[in-house]
Design a protein around this motif. Structure first.
Motif, PDB file in Angstrom:
ATOM      1  N   GLY A   1       0.822  -1.211   0.000  1.00 46.08           N
ATOM      2  CA  GLY A   1       0.000   0.000   0.000  1.00 46.08           C
ATOM      3  C   GLY A   1       0.853   1.257   0.000  1.00 46.08           C
ATOM      4  O   GLY A   1       1.928   1.305   0.610  1.00 46.08           O
ATOM      5  N   GLU A   2       0.377   2.286  -0.706  1.00 49.05           N
ATOM      6  CA  GLU A   2       1.154   3.519  -0.860  1.00 49.05           C
ATOM      7  C   GLU A   2       1.418   4.225   0.463  1.00 49.05           C
ATOM      8  O   GLU A   2       2.457   4.854   0.644  1.00 49.05           O
ATOM      9  CB  GLU A   2       0.419   4.471  -1.818  1.00 49.05           C
ATOM     10  N   LEU A   3       0.474   4.150   1.413  1.00 49.30           N
ATOM     11  CA  LEU A   3       0.666   4.854   2.681  1.00 49.30           C
ATOM     12  C   LEU A   3       1.867   4.319   3.439  1.00 49.30           C
ATOM     13  O   LEU A   3       2.623   5.079   4.044  1.00 49.30           O
ATOM     14  CB  LEU A   3      -0.596   4.756   3.547  1.00 49.30           C
ATOM     15  N   ARG A   4       2.059   3.002   3.397  1.00 48.52           N
ATOM     16  CA  ARG A   4       3.208   2.415   4.101  1.00 48.52           C
ATOM     17  C   ARG A   4       4.518   2.736   3.377  1.00 48.52           C
ATOM     18  O   ARG A   4       5.565   2.865   4.014  1.00 48.52           O
ATOM     19  CB  ARG A   4       3.024   0.910   4.243  1.00 48.52           C
ATOM     20  N   PHE A   5       4.468   2.853   2.052  1.00 50.38           N
ATOM     21  CA  PHE A   5       5.666   3.259   1.327  1.00 50.38           C
ATOM     22  C   PHE A   5       6.082   4.676   1.729  1.00 50.38           C
ATOM     23  O   PHE A   5       7.256   5.032   1.649  1.00 50.38           O
ATOM     24  CB  PHE A   5       5.424   3.209  -0.184  1.00 50.38           C
ATOM     25  N   ALA A   6       5.108   5.491   2.146  1.00 54.30           N
ATOM     26  CA  ALA A   6       5.389   6.883   2.511  1.00 54.30           C
ATOM     27  C   ALA A   6       5.765   7.040   3.978  1.00 54.30           C
ATOM     28  O   ALA A   6       5.946   8.169   4.445  1.00 54.30           O
ATOM     29  CB  ALA A   6       4.171   7.755   2.199  1.00 54.30           C
ATOM     30  N   HIS A   7       5.895   5.946   4.720  1.00 55.32           N
ATOM     31  CA  HIS A   7       6.222   6.019   6.154  1.00 55.32           C
ATOM     32  C   HIS A   7       7.495   6.835   6.362  1.00 55.32           C
ATOM     33  O   HIS A   7       8.526   6.593   5.739  1.00 55.32           O
ATOM     34  CB  HIS A   7       6.393   4.613   6.717  1.00 55.32           C
ATOM     35  N   GLU A   8       7.408   7.830   7.235  1.00 53.31           N
ATOM     36  CA  GLU A   8       8.499   8.754   7.570  1.00 53.31           C
ATOM     37  C   GLU A   8       8.916   9.606   6.362  1.00 53.31           C
ATOM     38  O   GLU A   8       9.993  10.183   6.355  1.00 53.31           O
ATOM     39  CB  GLU A   8       9.698   8.004   8.149  1.00 53.31           C
ATOM     40  N   GLY A   9       8.053   9.660   5.357  1.00 57.27           N
ATOM     41  CA  GLY A   9       8.299  10.521   4.208  1.00 57.27           C
ATOM     42  C   GLY A   9       7.109  11.434   3.983  1.00 57.27           C
ATOM     43  O   GLY A   9       6.404  11.815   4.922  1.00 57.27           O
ATOM     44  N   ILE A  10       6.864  11.777   2.730  1.00 54.73           N
ATOM     45  CA  ILE A  10       5.747  12.650   2.369  1.00 54.73           C
ATOM     46  C   ILE A  10       4.853  11.911   1.377  1.00 54.73           C
ATOM     47  O   ILE A  10       5.324  11.356   0.382  1.00 54.73           O
ATOM     48  CB  ILE A  10       6.238  13.971   1.757  1.00 54.73           C
ATOM     49  N   LEU A  11       3.559  11.898   1.665  1.00 59.05           N
ATOM     50  CA  LEU A  11       2.564  11.317   0.773  1.00 59.05           C
ATOM     51  C   LEU A  11       1.826  12.454   0.084  1.00 59.05           C
ATOM     52  O   LEU A  11       1.259  13.322   0.742  1.00 59.05           O
ATOM     53  CB  LEU A  11       1.581  10.449   1.558  1.00 59.05           C
TER      54      LEU A  11
ATOM     55  N   VAL B   1      -6.184   6.779   9.627  1.00 56.96           N
ATOM     56  CA  VAL B   1      -4.742   6.531   9.576  1.00 56.96           C
ATOM     57  C   VAL B   1      -3.979   7.784   9.973  1.00 56.96           C
ATOM     58  O   VAL B   1      -2.991   7.724  10.718  1.00 56.96           O
ATOM     59  CB  VAL B   1      -4.321   6.071   8.173  1.00 56.96           C
ATOM     60  N   MET B   2      -4.428   8.940   9.496  1.00 56.46           N
ATOM     61  CA  MET B   2      -3.753  10.198   9.823  1.00 56.46           C
ATOM     62  C   MET B   2      -3.776  10.460  11.321  1.00 56.46           C
ATOM     63  O   MET B   2      -2.807  10.953  11.899  1.00 56.46           O
ATOM     64  CB  MET B   2      -4.424  11.349   9.078  1.00 56.46           C
ATOM     65  N   GLU B   3      -4.881  10.125  11.975  1.00 57.29           N
ATOM     66  CA  GLU B   3      -5.021  10.425  13.400  1.00 57.29           C
ATOM     67  C   GLU B   3      -4.342   9.385  14.279  1.00 57.29           C
ATOM     68  O   GLU B   3      -3.745   9.716  15.303  1.00 57.29           O
ATOM     69  CB  GLU B   3      -6.503  10.540  13.743  1.00 57.29           C
ATOM     70  N   ASP B   4      -4.426   8.104  13.877  1.00 55.91           N
ATOM     71  CA  ASP B   4      -3.851   7.037  14.699  1.00 55.91           C
ATOM     72  C   ASP B   4      -2.407   6.725  14.342  1.00 55.91           C
ATOM     73  O   ASP B   4      -1.702   6.079  15.119  1.00 55.91           O
ATOM     74  CB  ASP B   4      -4.679   5.752  14.561  1.00 55.91           C
ATOM     75  N   LYS B   5      -1.972   7.158  13.135  1.00 57.78           N
ATOM     76  CA  LYS B   5      -0.642   6.808  12.627  1.00 57.78           C
ATOM     77  C   LYS B   5      -0.458   5.293  12.564  1.00 57.78           C
ATOM     78  O   LYS B   5       0.642   4.765  12.765  1.00 57.78           O
ATOM     79  CB  LYS B   5       0.458   7.457  13.468  1.00 57.78           C
TER      80      LYS B   5
ATOM     81  N   CYS C   1       2.384   3.742  10.646  1.00 58.04           N
ATOM     82  CA  CYS C   1       2.408   4.454   9.362  1.00 58.04           C
ATOM     83  C   CYS C   1       2.330   5.953   9.646  1.00 58.04           C
ATOM     84  O   CYS C   1       1.250   6.495   9.877  1.00 58.04           O
ATOM     85  CB  CYS C   1       1.241   3.995   8.487  1.00 58.04           C
ATOM     86  N   ASP C   2       3.463   6.606   9.649  1.00 60.75           N
ATOM     87  CA  ASP C   2       3.537   8.025  10.009  1.00 60.75           C
ATOM     88  C   ASP C   2       4.146   8.799   8.840  1.00 60.75           C
ATOM     89  O   ASP C   2       5.305   8.586   8.475  1.00 60.75           O
ATOM     90  CB  ASP C   2       4.391   8.192  11.269  1.00 60.75           C
ATOM     91  N   PHE C   3       3.387   9.667   8.251  1.00 56.18           N
ATOM     92  CA  PHE C   3       3.844  10.435   7.095  1.00 56.18           C
ATOM     93  C   PHE C   3       3.267  11.835   7.175  1.00 56.18           C
ATOM     94  O   PHE C   3       2.305  12.092   7.902  1.00 56.18           O
ATOM     95  CB  PHE C   3       3.391   9.765   5.785  1.00 56.18           C
ATOM     96  N   GLN C   4       3.866  12.755   6.421  1.00 55.86           N
ATOM     97  CA  GLN C   4       3.240  14.062   6.252  1.00 55.86           C
ATOM     98  C   GLN C   4       2.430  14.023   4.958  1.00 55.86           C
ATOM     99  O   GLN C   4       2.904  13.535   3.935  1.00 55.86           O
ATOM    100  CB  GLN C   4       4.256  15.193   6.172  1.00 55.86           C
ATOM    101  N   LEU C   5       1.217  14.521   5.024  1.00 58.91           N
ATOM    102  CA  LEU C   5       0.333  14.482   3.863  1.00 58.91           C
ATOM    103  C   LEU C   5       0.258  15.851   3.193  1.00 58.91           C
ATOM    104  O   LEU C   5       0.072  16.869   3.844  1.00 58.91           O
ATOM    105  CB  LEU C   5      -1.072  14.045   4.286  1.00 58.91           C
ATOM    106  N   ILE C   6       0.432  15.820   1.878  1.00 64.37           N
ATOM    107  CA  ILE C   6       0.130  16.981   1.046  1.00 64.37           C
ATOM    108  C   ILE C   6      -0.969  16.543   0.086  1.00 64.37           C
ATOM    109  O   ILE C   6      -0.832  15.533  -0.605  1.00 64.37           O
ATOM    110  CB  ILE C   6       1.357  17.465   0.254  1.00 64.37           C
ATOM    111  N   ALA C   7      -2.063  17.255   0.083  1.00 72.86           N
ATOM    112  CA  ALA C   7      -3.187  16.924  -0.793  1.00 72.86           C
ATOM    113  C   ALA C   7      -3.418  18.077  -1.763  1.00 72.86           C
ATOM    114  O   ALA C   7      -3.119  19.237  -1.447  1.00 72.86           O
ATOM    115  CB  ALA C   7      -4.453  16.661   0.019  1.00 72.86           C
ATOM    116  N   ALA C   8      -3.934  17.743  -2.926  1.00 71.76           N
ATOM    117  CA  ALA C   8      -4.198  18.774  -3.931  1.00 71.76           C
ATOM    118  C   ALA C   8      -5.551  18.534  -4.575  1.00 71.76           C
ATOM    119  O   ALA C   8      -5.994  17.394  -4.728  1.00 71.76           O
ATOM    120  CB  ALA C   8      -3.104  18.789  -4.999  1.00 71.76           C
ATOM    121  N   SER C   9      -6.210  19.625  -4.937  1.00 73.72           N
ATOM    122  CA  SER C   9      -7.502  19.535  -5.618  1.00 73.72           C
ATOM    123  C   SER C   9      -7.734  20.804  -6.427  1.00 73.72           C
ATOM    124  O   SER C   9      -7.366  21.898  -5.989  1.00 73.72           O
ATOM    125  CB  SER C   9      -8.640  19.334  -4.615  1.00 73.72           C
TER     126      SER C   9
END
Length: 552
Positions: free
Chosen positions: A270-280, A299-303, A316-324
């Motif tokens: 899963g992509e979220l785990r690939f982003a662990h300690e990185g940026i998703l 996931v964002m709240e519980d990590k 699974c701890d990452f910083q999220l950047i979202a775009a729309s």
């Protein structure tokens, strides 16, 4: 019961020593055990992995000095070299540690480095670490106790240190601007604010703005800036949510165990785990189904993330950047986006301006597009002086719509380079390109899109007062927002011929290329399907008719 707790870094010099002589001299951290003003109930000793043996020895010595003394060892990452990285490491510790406000916390700065000291003063002053700063000095007593003295947390005392390690610099600004000279004041101010944000916060960032305005490029540059400052050590994981369809969206984002999904062999991380300690980076986040949105928020709240088919959560701890490029607040009103997720995403929100809003930056971006053109033939690519003046006059005029923003500009440059003779873009080529752009912008657009968004079925109005949710989910615990949203969808489902029909009635043109899966995924998130809804409501309706109830 309230306790007094000391937090302190291990010092290999002040706390050091392995021979028996160490037991005859004062050391700050073991001495906390016999401190009397104030008495300390527990020592939380922070140490690096390489010093684990010494940390264990200090724990044993402290307990030898006082049998009922409690020592908790916590391993910390290697001390980063910069103020930015140190601050973020300590801020993350505060989030994970979860201070109990019922206790009194003290922070020993005696064993800190100058950079750690500056960070601790800031964290204490802003109450991100609810601690009182103290020094542990030699009390010069027979029991080798530490004397705990409160210190003045006035940050002005540490201005000299702060000035040596500024948060943010001109180099970071240039990275965020793609090393392009920009003159638009609003854009430049936004870039400065983005840099300040990414160097001080790991909270989610929401990038909005029209398609082609540079949201993806900005997200990638944010990762570069954080990596340069040692604030992120792992990769940049980029996901375009448009490509996520049906149940495979859950698997792509959150992973699955072998056998969890029909038609899928093996397991997926899963992509979220690939982003662990990185940026998703989630581009077009508005395309996520409501079920995926709910899991993402959790996931964002519980990590923690739990792959499909598994009961074992994974860190699974990452910083999220979202775009729309859509108005998410309007989508919330229409029940197509979760209001709680939007609240979490928009902690930091930046709107990327369109190219039309930055006419003074078109010339510098034009030069940048020529430099990065994928067409390398010929090697030398340039405008003649008159051709450049002609193109810029048109590009900055009201006639230039730039509907696709930088994508339009990039394609325009590519066409002119391809048509150029001996690497020179002439007035004739510019004149041809201007005609091309005019024709492109006169072509039928997407003006009907808003009308499609307003399209709803009047048949649902008649039954709007019926609480369908309580009929199909009698034991539900949905909040009012979710209940109203689901109630609307169920009302539409009752008169829909198929999942595709339901999606088109709810989402209009936003139903996508596989509309059936969009509504099916939404209902599956609540354990429902189209057939179940119709059968359950029909059965209750039949019973109501038998009772003579005309209100159903």
């Amino acid at each position: 019961m309230s306790k007094s707790i000391m937090i302190s870094y291990l010092s290999t010099s002040l706390d050091g020593g392995t021979s028996e002589k160490r037991l005859t001299k004062w050391r700050p951290n073991p001495g906390v055990a016999t401190a009397s003003e104030p008495p300390i109930d527990r020592l939380i000793l922070l140490y690096e992995k390489r010093d684990e043996a010494l940390a264990t020895l200090v724990e044993e010595d402290a307990k030898r000095m006082r049998s009922d003394f409690d020592v908790q060892l916590i391993e910390m990452p290697l001390s980063p070299p910069s103020l930015n990285a140190t601050y973020m490491t300590l801020l993350r510790f505060a989030n994970d540690f979860q201070f109990d406000r019922a206790h009194r916390y003290y922070l020993n700065i005696t064993t800190c480095t100058p950079i750690q000291l500056m960070c601790f003063c800031t964290l204490a002053a802003t109450d991100r670490w609810p601690v009182r700063l103290v020094e542990c000095l030699d009390a010069k007593t027979d029991d080798l106790a530490s004397k705990v003295e409160l210190i003045d947390p006035d940050l002005s005392r540490y201005d000299a240190i702060l000035n040596q390690y500024p948060l943010g610099n001109a180099a970071g600004i240039e990275v965020l601007k793609g090393n392009i000279v920009t003159h638009n004041n609003a854009y430049n101010e936004m870039v400065v604010n983005i840099q300040a944000t990414v160097l001080r916060s790991r909270s989610p960032i929401l990038l909005t703005g029209p398609s082609g305005s540079g949201k993806t490029a900005m997200a990638r540059r944010v990762h570069q800036v954080r990596a340069r400052s040692n604030l992120v050590v792992e990769r940049f994981v980029e996901v375009n949510c448009i490509a996520l369809k049906d149940i495979s969206a859950m698997s792509a984002l959150f992973g699955h165990k072998d056998g969890a999904l029909i038609g899928f062999t093996g397991s997926a991380k899963g992509e979220l785990r690939f982003a662990h300690e990185g940026i998703l980076f989630l581009d077009n986040i508005d395309e996520l189904g409501l079920s995926e949105q709910a899991v993402l928020l959790q996931v964002m709240e519980d990590k923690l993330v739990t792959p499909l088919g598994s009961r074992a959560p994974v860190k699974c701890d990452f910083q999220l950047i979202a775009a729309s490029n859509k108005n998410l607040h309007e989508l919330v009103k229409k029940g197509q986006f979760r209001i709680d997720l939007l609240a979490r995403l928009s902690t930091w929100e930046f709107r990327m301006p369109s190219l039309r809003d930055r006419p003074e930056d078109i010339e510098s971006n034009l030069a940048h597009e020529i430099r990065k053109s994928t067409n390398q033939l010929p090697d030398d690519q340039r405008f003649s002086a008159k051709a450049l003046k002609q193109y810029l006059a048109f590009a900055t005029s009201d006639e230039a719509l730039w509907t696709a923003n930088f994508r339009d500009l990039s394609a325009s440059v590519e066409r002119m380079i391809t048509r150029s003779v001996d690497g020179v873009i002439s007035e004739v080529i510019v004149d041809t390109e201007i005609h091309t752009l005019r024709a492109k912008w006169r072509a039928p657009g997407a003006s009907g899109h808003l009308e499609a968004e307003r399209t709803t079925s009047s048949s649902s109005d008649k039954s709007a007062t019926v609480d369908y949710v309580s009929i199909v989910l009698p034991a539900h615990e949905l909040n009012l927002f979710e209940q109203n949203q689901l109630n609307y969808v169920i009302g539409m489902a009752l008169t829909s011929n198929s999942y595709a029909d339901l999606s088109r009635r709810i989402y209009g043109e936003d139903a996508g290329t596989n509309p059936a899966q969009k509504s099916r995924s939404y209902l599956i998130g609540y354990g429902l399907n189209l057939e179940m809804i119709k059968a359950t409501v029909k059965a209750l309706g039949d019973r109501a008719i038998e009772r003579g109830d005309e209100n159903f």
